[in-house]
Design a protein around this motif. Sequence first.
Motif, PDB file in Angstrom:
ATOM      1  N   THR A   1       1.035  -1.251   0.025  1.00  0.00           N
ATOM      2  CA  THR A   1      -0.210  -0.029  -0.085  1.00  0.00           C
ATOM      3  C   THR A   1       0.876   1.066  -0.035  1.00  0.00           C
ATOM      4  O   THR A   1       1.620   1.265   0.785  1.00  0.00           O
ATOM      5  CB  THR A   1      -0.814  -0.070   1.333  1.00  0.00           C
ATOM      6  N   LYS A   2       0.628   2.111  -0.842  1.00  0.00           N
ATOM      7  CA  LYS A   2       1.554   3.343  -0.934  1.00  0.00           C
ATOM      8  C   LYS A   2       0.379   4.572  -0.891  1.00  0.00           C
ATOM      9  O   LYS A   2      -0.691   4.309  -1.244  1.00  0.00           O
ATOM     10  CB  LYS A   2       1.781   3.551  -2.390  1.00  0.00           C
ATOM     11  N   TYR A   3       0.796   5.500  -0.170  1.00  0.00           N
ATOM     12  CA  TYR A   3       0.074   6.659   0.431  1.00  0.00           C
ATOM     13  C   TYR A   3       0.604   7.951  -0.626  1.00  0.00           C
ATOM     14  O   TYR A   3       1.813   8.241  -0.401  1.00  0.00           O
ATOM     15  CB  TYR A   3       0.160   7.026   1.814  1.00  0.00           C
TER      16      TYR A   3
ATOM     17  N   HIS B   1       0.044  11.805  -0.921  1.00  0.00           N
ATOM     18  CA  HIS B   1      -0.300  12.991  -0.426  1.00  0.00           C
ATOM     19  C   HIS B   1      -0.221  14.146  -1.289  1.00  0.00           C
ATOM     20  O   HIS B   1       0.905  14.579  -1.891  1.00  0.00           O
ATOM     21  CB  HIS B   1       0.424  13.111   0.963  1.00  0.00           C
TER      22      HIS B   1
ATOM     23  N   TYR C   1      -5.428  16.224   0.742  1.00  0.00           N
ATOM     24  CA  TYR C   1      -6.018  14.766   0.359  1.00  0.00           C
ATOM     25  C   TYR C   1      -4.824  13.709   0.427  1.00  0.00           C
ATOM     26  O   TYR C   1      -3.705  13.867   0.045  1.00  0.00           O
ATOM     27  CB  TYR C   1      -6.745  14.601  -1.066  1.00  0.00           C
ATOM     28  N   VAL C   2      -5.214  12.599   0.714  1.00  0.00           N
ATOM     29  CA  VAL C   2      -4.387  11.272   0.654  1.00  0.00           C
ATOM     30  C   VAL C   2      -5.074  10.358   0.077  1.00  0.00           C
ATOM     31  O   VAL C   2      -6.227   9.910   0.466  1.00  0.00           O
ATOM     32  CB  VAL C   2      -3.905  11.106   2.032  1.00  0.00           C
ATOM     33  N   ALA C   3      -4.242   9.802  -0.960  1.00  0.00           N
ATOM     34  CA  ALA C   3      -4.880   8.505  -1.500  1.00  0.00           C
ATOM     35  C   ALA C   3      -4.257   7.055  -0.984  1.00  0.00           C
ATOM     36  O   ALA C   3      -2.985   7.139  -0.881  1.00  0.00           O
ATOM     37  CB  ALA C   3      -4.720   8.598  -3.017  1.00  0.00           C
ATOM     38  N   GLU C   4      -4.835   5.959  -1.041  1.00  0.00           N
ATOM     39  CA  GLU C   4      -4.257   4.910  -0.433  1.00  0.00           C
ATOM     40  C   GLU C   4      -4.435   3.858  -1.507  1.00  0.00           C
ATOM     41  O   GLU C   4      -5.406   3.760  -2.208  1.00  0.00           O
ATOM     42  CB  GLU C   4      -5.052   4.161   0.674  1.00  0.00           C
TER      43      GLU C   4
ATOM     44  N   GLU D   1      -3.181   0.448  -3.890  1.00  0.00           N
ATOM     45  CA  GLU D   1      -2.104  -0.628  -3.737  1.00  0.00           C
ATOM     46  C   GLU D   1      -1.481  -0.907  -4.943  1.00  0.00           C
ATOM     47  O   GLU D   1      -2.054  -0.718  -6.068  1.00  0.00           O
ATOM     48  CB  GLU D   1      -3.272  -1.869  -3.501  1.00  0.00           C
TER      49      GLU D   1
ATOM     50  N   ARG E   1      -1.796  11.220  -8.277  1.00  0.00           N
ATOM     51  CA  ARG E   1      -1.180  12.514  -7.834  1.00  0.00           C
ATOM     52  C   ARG E   1      -1.807  13.716  -8.588  1.00  0.00           C
ATOM     53  O   ARG E   1      -2.236  14.591  -7.922  1.00  0.00           O
ATOM     54  CB  ARG E   1       0.188  12.574  -7.710  1.00  0.00           C
TER      55      ARG E   1
ATOM     56  N   ARG F   1      -8.729   4.388  -2.018  1.00  0.00           N
ATOM     57  CA  ARG F   1      -9.466   5.166  -1.308  1.00  0.00           C
ATOM     58  C   ARG F   1      -9.061   6.551  -0.774  1.00  0.00           C
ATOM     59  O   ARG F   1      -7.656   6.533  -0.919  1.00  0.00           O
ATOM     60  CB  ARG F   1      -9.361   4.540   0.396  1.00  0.00           C
TER      61      ARG F   1
ATOM     62  N   TYR G   1      -8.693   9.990   1.338  1.00  0.00           N
ATOM     63  CA  TYR G   1      -8.931  10.581   2.680  1.00  0.00           C
ATOM     64  C   TYR G   1      -8.630  12.381   2.634  1.00  0.00           C
ATOM     65  O   TYR G   1      -7.813  12.441   1.966  1.00  0.00           O
ATOM     66  CB  TYR G   1      -7.876  10.015   3.747  1.00  0.00           C
TER      67      TYR G   1
END
Length: 72
Positions: A7-9, A11, A15-18, A20, A46, A62, A64
């Motif tokens: 899982t890479k995040y 930012h 916003y932050v996207a999760e 895979e 991004r 996802r 956030y």
Amino acid sequence: MAQRVKTKYVHEGKYVAEVEVALIEDNTQWSPYLSVDDAYKLDDVRDALREGDLDAAARYGRIYEMRPVASQ
């Protein structure tokens, strides 16, 4: 050559996207590394977050929203 899911995040702004991605592991000095498709996927997420296009970013994982927390 083996692959494992990670899982890479990503930012961008508030916003932050999760997301895979698959890490490719082999016996080279470059290991572990992403496939070209997964690298482009992270770039697309991004860019979508940067433009505020949450629907496009949500296709990859996802999303956030980060909010400041009041401290006392």
